[in-house]
Design a protein around this motif. Structure first.
Motif, PDB file in Angstrom:
ATOM      1  N   ILE A 228      81.128-106.004 -36.785  1.00 37.21           N
ATOM      2  CA  ILE A 228      80.920-105.353 -35.495  1.00 37.21           C
ATOM      3  C   ILE A 228      82.253-104.857 -34.915  1.00 37.21           C
ATOM      4  N   VAL A 229      83.317-105.629 -35.165  1.00 40.54           N
ATOM      5  CA  VAL A 229      84.658-105.222 -34.708  1.00 40.54           C
ATOM      6  C   VAL A 229      85.113-103.989 -35.487  1.00 40.54           C
ATOM      7  N   LYS A 230      84.897-104.012 -36.798  1.00 33.60           N
ATOM      8  CA  LYS A 230      85.274-102.871 -37.637  1.00 33.60           C
ATOM      9  C   LYS A 230      84.527-101.606 -37.218  1.00 33.60           C
ATOM     10  N   LYS A 231      83.231-101.748 -36.932  1.00 36.97           N
ATOM     11  CA  LYS A 231      82.438-100.595 -36.522  1.00 36.97           C
ATOM     12  C   LYS A 231      82.928-100.046 -35.186  1.00 36.97           C
ATOM     13  N   GLY A 232      83.291-100.950 -34.273  1.00 36.58           N
ATOM     14  CA  GLY A 232      83.817-100.529 -32.977  1.00 36.58           C
ATOM     15  C   GLY A 232      85.132 -99.780 -33.121  1.00 36.58           C
ATOM     16  N   ILE A 233      86.018-100.298 -33.961  1.00 37.14           N
ATOM     17  CA  ILE A 233      87.312 -99.649 -34.214  1.00 37.14           C
ATOM     18  C   ILE A 233      87.106 -98.275 -34.833  1.00 37.14           C
ATOM     19  N   LEU A 234      86.190 -98.198 -35.801  1.00 33.43           N
ATOM     20  CA  LEU A 234      85.905 -96.931 -36.478  1.00 33.43           C
ATOM     21  C   LEU A 234      85.364 -95.890 -35.495  1.00 33.43           C
ATOM     22  N   LYS A 235      84.468 -96.323 -34.613  1.00 31.84           N
ATOM     23  CA  LYS A 235      83.866 -95.392 -33.653  1.00 31.84           C
ATOM     24  C   LYS A 235      84.902 -94.877 -32.659  1.00 31.84           C
ATOM     25  N   ILE A 236      85.703 -95.776 -32.119  1.00 30.19           N
ATOM     26  CA  ILE A 236      86.737 -95.365 -31.161  1.00 30.19           C
ATOM     27  C   ILE A 236      87.745 -94.447 -31.839  1.00 30.19           C
ATOM     28  N   SER A 237      88.080 -94.766 -33.099  1.00 34.68           N
ATOM     29  CA  SER A 237      89.009 -93.940 -33.860  1.00 34.68           C
ATOM     30  C   SER A 237      88.478 -92.518 -34.017  1.00 34.68           C
ATOM     31  N   GLU A 238      87.192 -92.400 -34.351  1.00 29.55           N
ATOM     32  CA  GLU A 238      86.579 -91.077 -34.537  1.00 29.55           C
ATOM     33  C   GLU A 238      86.551 -90.273 -33.236  1.00 29.55           C
ATOM     34  N   LEU A 239      86.485 -90.986 -32.111  1.00 28.95           N
ATOM     35  CA  LEU A 239      86.375 -90.326 -30.809  1.00 28.95           C
ATOM     36  C   LEU A 239      87.709 -90.235 -30.075  1.00 28.95           C
ATOM     37  N   SER A 240      88.787 -90.628 -30.730  1.00 35.18           N
ATOM     38  CA  SER A 240      90.070 -90.785 -30.033  1.00 35.18           C
ATOM     39  C   SER A 240      90.560 -89.489 -29.386  1.00 35.18           C
ATOM     40  N   LEU A 241      90.401 -88.355 -30.067  1.00 37.09           N
ATOM     41  CA  LEU A 241      90.851 -87.088 -29.479  1.00 37.09           C
ATOM     42  C   LEU A 241      90.034 -86.759 -28.231  1.00 37.09           C
ATOM     43  N   GLY A 242      88.723 -86.942 -28.329  1.00 36.45           N
ATOM     44  CA  GLY A 242      87.869 -86.702 -27.169  1.00 36.45           C
ATOM     45  C   GLY A 242      88.196 -87.627 -26.016  1.00 36.45           C
ATOM     46  N   ILE A 243      88.498 -88.891 -26.336  1.00 34.58           N
ATOM     47  CA  ILE A 243      88.876 -89.860 -25.296  1.00 34.58           C
ATOM     48  C   ILE A 243      90.158 -89.419 -24.603  1.00 34.58           C
TER      49      ILE A 243
END
Length: 339
Positions: free
Chosen positions: A276-291
């Motif tokens: 669940i931590v890995k999935k969270g990191i992956l999702k935030i990473s994919e959205l980092s530019l938008g964030i």
């Protein structure tokens, strides 16, 4: 298929969080406060870490893209980045018109997207597009140098972009009053090349084969953050925070700390982390530019509320974690919608 390196996603996540955090210093009134007391000392240390956000993103670019070649398909890769930028800009413009009651015509909106003023944090995209366009040529240089040549290239770039920040911050002709007049010992004309310096540092970290000693380098990282933070506090003591070259994105402090953070996070035992931590990191990473870009909206919302509720600027430091987390969550939601 090569397995994704979650540690690289972790670095991107940390950089995204650092972006929102360093915005706190910009929007909370930190730079107008008198540098004295424990709160300001702690913030000086934290700010030393947070200012590495941009160098970390740039080093990641160098780490991941140093093999890209001059092809049409490569240049087509800029489409997604620019689409995210345009969509977030549309969100920003709608926010300005609806929430802030700003009077803007369609023509002005379009021009603000084209000149990178629609989003107050879009300077990064303006810089990144230029870097993206020259990456294949940078790679031709990098991949045709031997190890010695690569080291000398990095040393030369550090001398042009980072060294001036260290040598040109001293008042060598002090007249004995409170006014500082910094003496330029070395030329600083090329400091704006720091994205290229960080890019090649990332490429170098990709090729580096020396073992990373996680505990030792973590202690060094923490120690240098404290030392640099104390130095910044001392330099600014009884005045406002001295924000100049040595503690900016291209400065010696940010470059050293960025390299250490990169190495420490690369060595973090993420393979043991729960899924669940890995999935969270992956999702935030994919959205980092938008964030990053959407924080232009979330910051306006959060910091306008903070200005109303907490009028004492010093006391705002106490709610720093809540403010940053709130802005991050709003920016994350916008990034998810845009994505």
């Amino acid at each position: 298929m090569k397995e994704r390196n979650i540690n690289l996603d972790l670095i991107r996540c940390v950089a995204a969080i650092f972006v929102i955090s360093v915005h706190f210093c910009l929007n909370s009134g930190f730079y107008e406060l008198t540098c004295s007391g424990m709160r300001m000392l702690i913030m000086c240390i934290l700010r030393t870490a947070f200012i590495t956000c941009v160098p970390l993103f740039l080093m990641l670019t160098g780490y991941l893209m140093n093999k890209k070649e001059l092809t049409i398909s490569y240049y087509k890769g800029i489409k997604r980045t620019y689409c995210i930028y345009v969509l977030v800009c549309i969100c920003c413009l709608l926010f300005n018109v609806i929430y802030e009651k700003e009077n803007m015509g369609i023509k002005k909106m379009i021009l603000s997207i084209l000149d990178f003023s629609a989003d107050s944090y879009a300077w990064y995209i303006e810089m990144y597009i230029g870097l993206f366009l020259i990456i294949p040529f940078l790679n031709i240089l990098w991949n045709n140098l031997n190890d010695v040549g690569r080291k000398w290239l990095i040393i030369t770039l550090l001398g042009l972009t980072a060294l001036p920040s260290l040598l040109n911050c001293w008042d060598l002709l002090s007249l004995g009053d409170q006014t500082r007049v910094y003496s330029a010992i070395v030329p600083d004309y090329w400091e704006t090349l720091y994205p290229i310096t960080c890019y090649f540092l990332g490429a170098y970290l990709k090729e580096e084969t020396k073992k990373i000693f996680l505990l030792k380098e973590s202690i060094i990282l923490l120690g240098l953050m404290i030392v640099f933070g104390l130095f910044n506090y001392y330099r600014s003591y009884d005045g406002t925070y001295e924000w100049i070259g040595y503690n900016s994105f291209w400065g010696v402090q940010a470059i050293i700390i960025s390299v250490l953070i990169f190495r420490v996070l690369m060595a973090a035992p993420m393979i043991k982390a729960p899924n669940i931590v890995k999935k969270g990191i992956l999702k935030i990473s994919e959205l980092s530019l938008g964030i990053y870009l959407a924080s232009a909206i979330s910051d306006k919302i959060i910091y306008s509320l903070m200005a109303e509720k907490v009028t004492d600027t010093v006391r705002r430091i106490d709610i720093f974690p809540v403010v940053v987390l709130s802005s991050f969550v709003i920016a994350l939601i916008i990034a998810i919608i845009v994505n």
